[in-house]
Design a protein around this motif. Structure first.
Motif, mmCIF file in Angstrom:
data_model
loop_
_atom_site.group_PDB
_atom_site.id
_atom_site.type_symbol
_atom_site.label_atom_id
_atom_site.label_comp_id
_atom_site.label_asym_id
_atom_site.label_seq_id
_atom_site.Cartn_x
_atom_site.Cartn_y
_atom_site.Cartn_z
ATOM 1 N N VAL A 352 0.939 -1.269 0.044
ATOM 2 C CA VAL A 352 0.145 -0.109 0.027
ATOM 3 C C VAL A 352 0.927 1.423 0.065
ATOM 4 N N CYS A 353 0.148 2.302 -0.374
ATOM 5 C CA CYS A 353 1.019 3.748 -0.429
ATOM 6 C C CYS A 353 1.725 3.983 1.015
ATOM 7 N N ARG A 354 2.798 4.676 0.483
ATOM 8 C CA ARG A 354 3.561 5.123 1.858
ATOM 9 C C ARG A 354 2.827 6.056 2.590
ATOM 10 N N SER A 355 2.152 6.595 1.905
ATOM 11 C CA SER A 355 1.188 7.970 2.693
ATOM 12 C C SER A 355 0.157 7.621 3.362
ATOM 13 N N VAL A 420 -1.036 12.944 1.889
ATOM 14 C CA VAL A 420 -1.640 13.130 0.375
ATOM 15 C C VAL A 420 -1.198 11.855 -0.370
ATOM 16 N N SER A 421 -2.103 11.115 -1.048
ATOM 17 C CA SER A 421 -1.768 9.848 -1.653
ATOM 18 C C SER A 421 -2.141 9.648 -3.135
ATOM 19 N N ARG A 422 -0.956 9.890 -3.999
ATOM 20 C CA ARG A 422 -1.614 10.019 -5.490
ATOM 21 C C ARG A 422 -1.334 8.694 -6.078
ATOM 22 N N CYS A 423 -0.995 7.599 -5.229
ATOM 23 C CA CYS A 423 -1.157 6.111 -5.959
ATOM 24 C C CYS A 423 -2.560 5.848 -6.460
ATOM 25 N N PRO A 424 -2.352 5.243 -7.559
ATOM 26 C CA PRO A 424 -1.260 4.214 -8.179
ATOM 27 C C PRO A 424 -0.543 5.211 -9.403
ATOM 28 N N SER A 427 4.624 8.181 -9.713
ATOM 29 C CA SER A 427 5.311 9.151 -9.046
ATOM 30 C C SER A 427 5.008 9.388 -7.670
ATOM 31 N N CYS A 428 3.941 8.945 -7.114
ATOM 32 C CA CYS A 428 3.611 9.245 -5.734
ATOM 33 C C CYS A 428 4.532 8.563 -4.704
ATOM 34 N N CYS A 429 4.870 7.297 -4.934
ATOM 35 C CA CYS A 429 5.852 6.683 -3.913
ATOM 36 C C CYS A 429 6.301 5.542 -4.490
ATOM 37 N N ASN A 430 6.029 5.000 -5.563
ATOM 38 C CA ASN A 430 6.530 3.892 -5.957
ATOM 39 C C ASN A 430 7.940 3.988 -6.978
HETATM 40 ZN ZN LIG Z 1 1.897 6.376 -2.949
#
Ligand SMILES: [Zn+2]
Length: 484
Positions: A352-355, A420-424, A427-430
């Motif tokens: 899951v997203c780091r945020s 703030v989570s921009r996943c998928p 550039s969000c956290c992947n």
């Molecule tokens: Zn993310």
């Protein structure tokens, strides 16, 4: 499924009729005539191809001078008949039909040896098929289907709630948390005895001796939470009428059902809903309170909250359990939050997203505190509360969340934590930050730690991973004390 589950009854009754008829030295034609039916109709019944009406079985019982219950018993009349029934059943399975092989006619002329060999081969084939059905792909697909089912029901299973409610009534439970003694009474109500032992087979959590009506549980370990859940899981299989699972999907769904069943007893529907409604009226719903009121783990309380929140409080929710590296072990949602998925729709094993709150909780200075935060995601803003669960396999986060418009009922909503989570969007956290990527791209060769439980094929067997020999030896060892 239905088809083959009904068929054996007609088959067994038919075999019993034939057995009794032959014992009486009567022919098909003579008995058929005596009860006013055609020879071919009686033959169809004896071969299990036609379900006889009760009046017909009753007439046959009279004609053959045999008590009616003897014809209606579910036990095969002889070992030979048992083999015949097993072969008939195996040959009627769609998986056998799909092979395009002829059906062997099960007649008295078929030598018992041949019958035995055929049954053995059919059953070996069935277990080989079960093995292949438990590959990681199948497991993930089964997981995805199960989650669909839970979501469609808002994670509320009324029939299991009812069973649990009736059991509590049967033992005159006065309300509040159920004690170890109450669990003993529940088992006793079913005619079972709970036995704690220190030599349970390593591949099992509990073992139920269906013959001697005993449920074997591990000795409660110091510091570990109680064995009530384990005992209730074992009881759940009995109450919910579970049969040995034919495939991994059924195995999983039984696991979900016994978990649900145990939670429904540990936190009974009526009083838990009252408890939550009072908290909602005070705009002070907290999973911790539920945990403390019913003396259960945070995860059990959180999961129980998801059973009741939508159905009784009108709150859509999500729930997840993730490891410290962000990998999903369990997840449920009906509030639109978008879990990462693999191409088959499975969530387990995804990161899951780091945020997300479930990951940020690991970065908090005090890991013993619940952590609350708002997260803006692509499907809306959610408020979540997460706690760390310490296990011998490492740290996990247990996370419960609701959409922003429902946060007004929850304790901890005043938090100023926000992410703030921009996943998928990669550039969000992947993707690594560009500065770091420039410096290290092409200069790193990590050796991956494989999540063996997610990637390995499920161990074979009716009960995945269970060592039958070990279990039978265990039961053998204890059976002598059981019969005393
Ligand atoms: Zn993310």
């Amino acid at each position: 499924m239905k088809e083959s589950a009904d068929a054996p009854d007609a088959l067994t009754i038919g075999r019993r009729i034939r057995h009794v008829r032959q014992e009486a030295g009567r022919t098909l034609g003579d008995v058929a005539e005596a009860v006013g039916m055609s020879t071919s109709a009686l033959s169809l019944i004896e071969n299990g191809k036609r379900e006889p009406r009760l009046s017909v079985v009753s007439a046959l019982a009279g004609e053959l001078n045999t008590p009616l219950p003897k014809l209606l018993s579910t036990a095969p009349p002889s070992r030979r008949a048992a083999l015949e029934i097993r072969l008939e059943r195996a040959q009627r399975l769609p998986s056998y039909e799909s092979m395009g092989l002829p059906r062997v006619k099960v007649s008295p002329r078929l030598p018992t040896e041949a019958l035995e060999a055929l049954v053995g081969m059919h059953e070996a084939m069935a277990s080989a098929r079960a093995d292949s059905a438990a590959t990681p792909e199948h497991a993930r697909r089964a997981n995805a289907q199960l989650r669909e089912r839970m979501r469609a029901a808002d994670n509320y299973f009324g029939d299991i709630e009812e069973e649990a409610g009736e059991l509590l009534k049967a033992i005159h439970h006065p309300g509040g948390p159920i004690s170890r003694a109450a669990v003993d009474r529940i088992a006793g109500h079913l005619g079972y005895k709970l036995v704690h032992t220190s030599d349970l087979p390593g591949s099992t959590r509990t073992v139920t001796d269906l013959h001697n009506h005993r449920i074997y549980l591990p000795q409660p370990e110091a510091g570990q939470h109680d064995s009530r859940s384990l005992a209730l899981h074992a009881v759940g299989h009995l109450i919910l009428g579970h049969q040995p699972p034919p495939d991994y999907a059924e195995f999983l769904s039984q696991r979900v059902e016994i978990n649900y069943f145990a939670a429904a007893l540990l936190m009974p529907e009526g009083e838990t809903v009252d408890f939550l409604r009072r908290a909602k009226a005070e705009k002070d719903i907290a999973i911790e309170d539920l945990r403390d009121a019913y003396a259960v783990s945070y995860e059990t309380a959180a999961h129980r909250f998801t059973n009741l929140a939508t159905r009784h409080l009108g709150l859509p929710v999500h729930f997840m359990r993730i490891s410290q590296d962000g990998v999903v072990y369990k997840a449920y949602e009906n509030d639109g939050v978008r879990f990462p998925t693999d191409p088959m729709g499975a969530i387990e094993g995804q990161r899951v997203c780091r945020s997300w709150t479930a990951r940020r909780v690991f970065e908090q200075p005090d890991l013993s505190q619940a952590y609350q935060a708002y997260t803006d995601t692509r499907s809306g803003t959610y408020w979540c509360t997460a706690v760390i669960d310490r296990t011998k396999d490492g740290l996990f986060a247990v996370n419960v969340g609701v959409p922003y418009q429902h946060v007004k009922w929850m304790r901890g909503r005043e938090t100023t934590e926000r992410a703030v989570s921009r996943c998928p969007d990669p550039s969000c956290c992947n993707q690594p930050p560009s500065g770091l990527a420039e410096r290290w791209s092409g200069q790193a060769w990590p050796s991956a730690r494989v999540h063996s439980h997610l990637l390995a094929a499920m161990p074979p067997g009716v009960f995945p991973g269970v060592d039958d020999t070990e279990v039978y030896r265990f039961l053998e060892r204890h059976a002598t004390t059981a019969s005393k």
